[in-house]
Design a protein around this motif. Structure first.
Motif, PDB file in Angstrom:
ATOM      1  N   ILE A   1       0.885  -1.160   0.000  1.00  0.00           N
ATOM      2  CA  ILE A   1       0.000   0.000   0.000  1.00  0.00           C
ATOM      3  C   ILE A   1       0.923   1.210   0.000  1.00  0.00           C
ATOM      4  O   ILE A   1       1.563   1.507   0.998  1.00  0.00           O
ATOM      5  CB  ILE A   1      -0.929   0.007   1.223  1.00  0.00           C
ATOM      6  N   VAL A   2       1.003   1.847  -1.155  1.00  0.00           N
ATOM      7  CA  VAL A   2       1.968   2.922  -1.326  1.00  0.00           C
ATOM      8  C   VAL A   2       1.276   4.126  -1.939  1.00  0.00           C
ATOM      9  O   VAL A   2       0.510   3.997  -2.892  1.00  0.00           O
ATOM     10  CB  VAL A   2       3.113   2.456  -2.252  1.00  0.00           C
ATOM     11  N   ASN A   3       1.549   5.287  -1.389  1.00  0.00           N
ATOM     12  CA  ASN A   3       1.079   6.523  -1.990  1.00  0.00           C
ATOM     13  C   ASN A   3       2.177   6.964  -2.963  1.00  0.00           C
ATOM     14  O   ASN A   3       3.140   7.628  -2.579  1.00  0.00           O
ATOM     15  CB  ASN A   3       0.820   7.575  -0.917  1.00  0.00           C
ATOM     16  N   LEU A   4       2.029   6.563  -4.215  1.00  0.00           N
ATOM     17  CA  LEU A   4       3.089   6.789  -5.196  1.00  0.00           C
ATOM     18  C   LEU A   4       3.505   8.243  -5.353  1.00  0.00           C
ATOM     19  O   LEU A   4       4.697   8.525  -5.431  1.00  0.00           O
ATOM     20  CB  LEU A   4       2.686   6.199  -6.550  1.00  0.00           C
ATOM     21  N   PRO A   5       2.585   9.216  -5.397  1.00  0.00           N
ATOM     22  CA  PRO A   5       3.035  10.601  -5.554  1.00  0.00           C
ATOM     23  C   PRO A   5       3.956  11.081  -4.430  1.00  0.00           C
ATOM     24  O   PRO A   5       4.772  11.962  -4.638  1.00  0.00           O
ATOM     25  CB  PRO A   5       1.728  11.403  -5.563  1.00  0.00           C
ATOM     26  N   GLU A   6       3.845  10.472  -3.253  1.00  0.00           N
ATOM     27  CA  GLU A   6       4.684  10.891  -2.131  1.00  0.00           C
ATOM     28  C   GLU A   6       6.007  10.135  -2.074  1.00  0.00           C
ATOM     29  O   GLU A   6       6.864  10.460  -1.266  1.00  0.00           O
ATOM     30  CB  GLU A   6       3.932  10.694  -0.820  1.00  0.00           C
ATOM     31  N   ARG A   7       6.191   9.146  -2.918  1.00  0.00           N
ATOM     32  CA  ARG A   7       7.416   8.349  -2.891  1.00  0.00           C
ATOM     33  C   ARG A   7       8.438   8.953  -3.852  1.00  0.00           C
ATOM     34  O   ARG A   7       8.178   9.062  -5.048  1.00  0.00           O
ATOM     35  CB  ARG A   7       7.085   6.916  -3.279  1.00  0.00           C
ATOM     36  N   PRO A   8       9.631   9.312  -3.368  1.00  0.00           N
ATOM     37  CA  PRO A   8      10.612   9.953  -4.247  1.00  0.00           C
ATOM     38  C   PRO A   8      11.236   8.992  -5.267  1.00  0.00           C
ATOM     39  O   PRO A   8      11.489   9.387  -6.399  1.00  0.00           O
ATOM     40  CB  PRO A   8      11.671  10.479  -3.280  1.00  0.00           C
ATOM     41  N   ASP A   9      11.500   7.767  -4.871  1.00  0.00           N
ATOM     42  CA  ASP A   9      12.114   6.790  -5.777  1.00  0.00           C
ATOM     43  C   ASP A   9      11.139   5.658  -6.031  1.00  0.00           C
ATOM     44  O   ASP A   9      10.591   5.083  -5.096  1.00  0.00           O
ATOM     45  CB  ASP A   9      13.397   6.214  -5.160  1.00  0.00           C
ATOM     46  N   TRP A  10      10.931   5.340  -7.300  1.00  0.00           N
ATOM     47  CA  TRP A  10      10.004   4.280  -7.659  1.00  0.00           C
ATOM     48  C   TRP A  10      10.756   3.095  -8.250  1.00  0.00           C
ATOM     49  O   TRP A  10      11.543   3.272  -9.182  1.00  0.00           O
ATOM     50  CB  TRP A  10       9.024   4.762  -8.716  1.00  0.00           C
ATOM     51  N   PRO A  11      10.487   1.877  -7.768  1.00  0.00           N
ATOM     52  CA  PRO A  11      10.981   0.724  -8.499  1.00  0.00           C
ATOM     53  C   PRO A  11      10.249   0.642  -9.839  1.00  0.00           C
ATOM     54  O   PRO A  11       9.172   1.232 -10.016  1.00  0.00           O
ATOM     55  CB  PRO A  11      10.625  -0.469  -7.621  1.00  0.00           C
ATOM     56  N   GLU A  12      10.810  -0.058 -10.765  1.00  0.00           N
ATOM     57  CA  GLU A  12      10.218  -0.173 -12.105  1.00  0.00           C
ATOM     58  C   GLU A  12       8.768  -0.639 -12.039  1.00  0.00           C
ATOM     59  O   GLU A  12       7.909  -0.131 -12.773  1.00  0.00           O
ATOM     60  CB  GLU A  12      11.040  -1.143 -12.945  1.00  0.00           C
ATOM     61  N   ALA A  13       8.459  -1.581 -11.157  1.00  0.00           N
ATOM     62  CA  ALA A  13       7.097  -2.100 -11.064  1.00  0.00           C
ATOM     63  C   ALA A  13       6.097  -0.991 -10.723  1.00  0.00           C
ATOM     64  O   ALA A  13       4.990  -0.958 -11.260  1.00  0.00           O
ATOM     65  CB  ALA A  13       7.027  -3.213 -10.023  1.00  0.00           C
ATOM     66  N   PHE A  14       6.472  -0.068  -9.843  1.00  0.00           N
ATOM     67  CA  PHE A  14       5.568   1.027  -9.485  1.00  0.00           C
ATOM     68  C   PHE A  14       5.364   1.972 -10.665  1.00  0.00           C
ATOM     69  O   PHE A  14       4.265   2.462 -10.906  1.00  0.00           O
ATOM     70  CB  PHE A  14       6.094   1.806  -8.284  1.00  0.00           C
ATOM     71  N   TYR A  15       6.426   2.244 -11.394  1.00  0.00           N
ATOM     72  CA  TYR A  15       6.318   3.107 -12.567  1.00  0.00           C
ATOM     73  C   TYR A  15       5.382   2.481 -13.600  1.00  0.00           C
ATOM     74  O   TYR A  15       4.492   3.147 -14.132  1.00  0.00           O
ATOM     75  CB  TYR A  15       7.692   3.373 -13.195  1.00  0.00           C
ATOM     76  N   LEU A  16       5.585   1.201 -13.875  1.00  0.00           N
ATOM     77  CA  LEU A  16       4.763   0.526 -14.889  1.00  0.00           C
ATOM     78  C   LEU A  16       3.295   0.503 -14.490  1.00  0.00           C
ATOM     79  O   LEU A  16       2.428   0.754 -15.316  1.00  0.00           O
ATOM     80  CB  LEU A  16       5.285  -0.889 -15.134  1.00  0.00           C
ATOM     81  N   ILE A  17       3.015   0.206 -13.236  1.00  0.00           N
ATOM     82  CA  ILE A  17       1.625   0.136 -12.792  1.00  0.00           C
ATOM     83  C   ILE A  17       0.983   1.526 -12.797  1.00  0.00           C
ATOM     84  O   ILE A  17      -0.207   1.678 -13.014  1.00  0.00           O
ATOM     85  CB  ILE A  17       1.505  -0.542 -11.413  1.00  0.00           C
ATOM     86  N   SER A  18       1.782   2.546 -12.611  1.00  0.00           N
ATOM     87  CA  SER A  18       1.264   3.914 -12.591  1.00  0.00           C
ATOM     88  C   SER A  18       1.048   4.483 -13.993  1.00  0.00           C
ATOM     89  O   SER A  18       0.114   5.246 -14.226  1.00  0.00           O
ATOM     90  CB  SER A  18       2.218   4.814 -11.817  1.00  0.00           C
ATOM     91  N   HIS A  19       1.919   4.101 -14.942  1.00  0.00           N
ATOM     92  CA  HIS A  19       1.880   4.726 -16.260  1.00  0.00           C
ATOM     93  C   HIS A  19       1.560   3.806 -17.439  1.00  0.00           C
ATOM     94  O   HIS A  19       1.200   4.302 -18.505  1.00  0.00           O
ATOM     95  CB  HIS A  19       3.230   5.380 -16.559  1.00  0.00           C
ATOM     96  N   LYS A  20       1.719   2.520 -17.283  1.00  0.00           N
ATOM     97  CA  LYS A  20       1.635   1.648 -18.464  1.00  0.00           C
ATOM     98  C   LYS A  20       0.667   0.477 -18.331  1.00  0.00           C
ATOM     99  O   LYS A  20       0.120   0.032 -19.319  1.00  0.00           O
ATOM    100  CB  LYS A  20       3.028   1.054 -18.788  1.00  0.00           C
ATOM    101  N   ALA A  21       0.474  -0.060 -17.151  1.00  0.00           N
ATOM    102  CA  ALA A  21      -0.280  -1.302 -16.998  1.00  0.00           C
ATOM    103  C   ALA A  21      -1.335  -1.174 -15.909  1.00  0.00           C
ATOM    104  O   ALA A  21      -1.220  -0.348 -15.009  1.00  0.00           O
ATOM    105  CB  ALA A  21       0.671  -2.442 -16.649  1.00  0.00           C
ATOM    106  N   ARG A  22      -2.339  -2.003 -15.989  1.00  0.00           N
ATOM    107  CA  ARG A  22      -3.368  -2.028 -14.951  1.00  0.00           C
ATOM    108  C   ARG A  22      -2.993  -2.956 -13.811  1.00  0.00           C
ATOM    109  O   ARG A  22      -3.497  -2.843 -12.710  1.00  0.00           O
ATOM    110  CB  ARG A  22      -4.705  -2.471 -15.533  1.00  0.00           C
ATOM    111  N   GLN A  23      -2.114  -3.916 -14.100  1.00  0.00           N
ATOM    112  CA  GLN A  23      -1.745  -4.894 -13.092  1.00  0.00           C
ATOM    113  C   GLN A  23      -0.312  -5.339 -13.339  1.00  0.00           C
ATOM    114  O   GLN A  23       0.150  -5.357 -14.484  1.00  0.00           O
ATOM    115  CB  GLN A  23      -2.672  -6.106 -13.175  1.00  0.00           C
ATOM    116  N   GLY A  24       0.376  -5.697 -12.281  1.00  0.00           N
ATOM    117  CA  GLY A  24       1.738  -6.172 -12.432  1.00  0.00           C
ATOM    118  C   GLY A  24       2.086  -7.148 -11.320  1.00  0.00           C
ATOM    119  O   GLY A  24       1.464  -7.158 -10.262  1.00  0.00           O
TER     120      GLY A  24
END
Length: 89
Positions: free
Chosen positions: A30-53
Motif C-alpha cells: 500500500i503505497v502513496n506513489l506521488p509521495e514516494r521519491p524513488d520508484w521501483p520499475e514495477a511502481f512506474y509501470l503500474i502507474s503509467h503503463k499497466a493495470r496490473q503487475g
C-alpha cells in the motif's frame, strides 16, 4: 501461480514478510506513489503503463536450481492464464 510454485518449494505463509503485511505468500504494498521519491520499475509501470503487475521473487534460502524452477513455474502459469490455456491439460 502460488499452487504451481508450491509444487517446487514451500510458500512463506507468514502474515508479515520482510516487514510488510502478507497473505498466502502474497505481499500487496500500500503505497502513496506521488509521495514516494524513488520508484521501483514495477511502481512506474503500474502507474503509467499497466493495470496490473507482478513482481516474482524466489526464496534465497534455496539452491539456485530450485529458485529458477520456482520462477519458471510462476511465469509459465501466468502465461498460460493470460493465453487462456487450460491448466489441467
Amino acid at each position: 501461480m502460488i499452487e504451481a510454485v508450491q509444487a517446487v518449494c514451500p510458500i512463506d505463509q507468514n502474515q508479515m514478510i520482510e516487514g510488510r503485511p502478507a497473505q498466502g505468500g502474497i505481499i500487496r504494498p500500500i503505497v502513496n506513489l506521488p509521495e514516494r521519491p524513488d520508484w521501483p520499475e514495477a511502481f512506474y509501470l503500474i502507474s503509467h503503463k499497466a493495470r496490473q503487475g507482478y513482481t516474482l521473487e524466489a526464496p534465497s534460502d534455496f539452491d539456485l536450481p530450485v529458485r529458477v524452477s520456482a520462477l519458471v513455474a510462476a511465469t509459465t502459469t501466468a502465461v498460460k492464464i493470460i493465453a487462456g490455456i487450460n491448466q489441467t491439460s
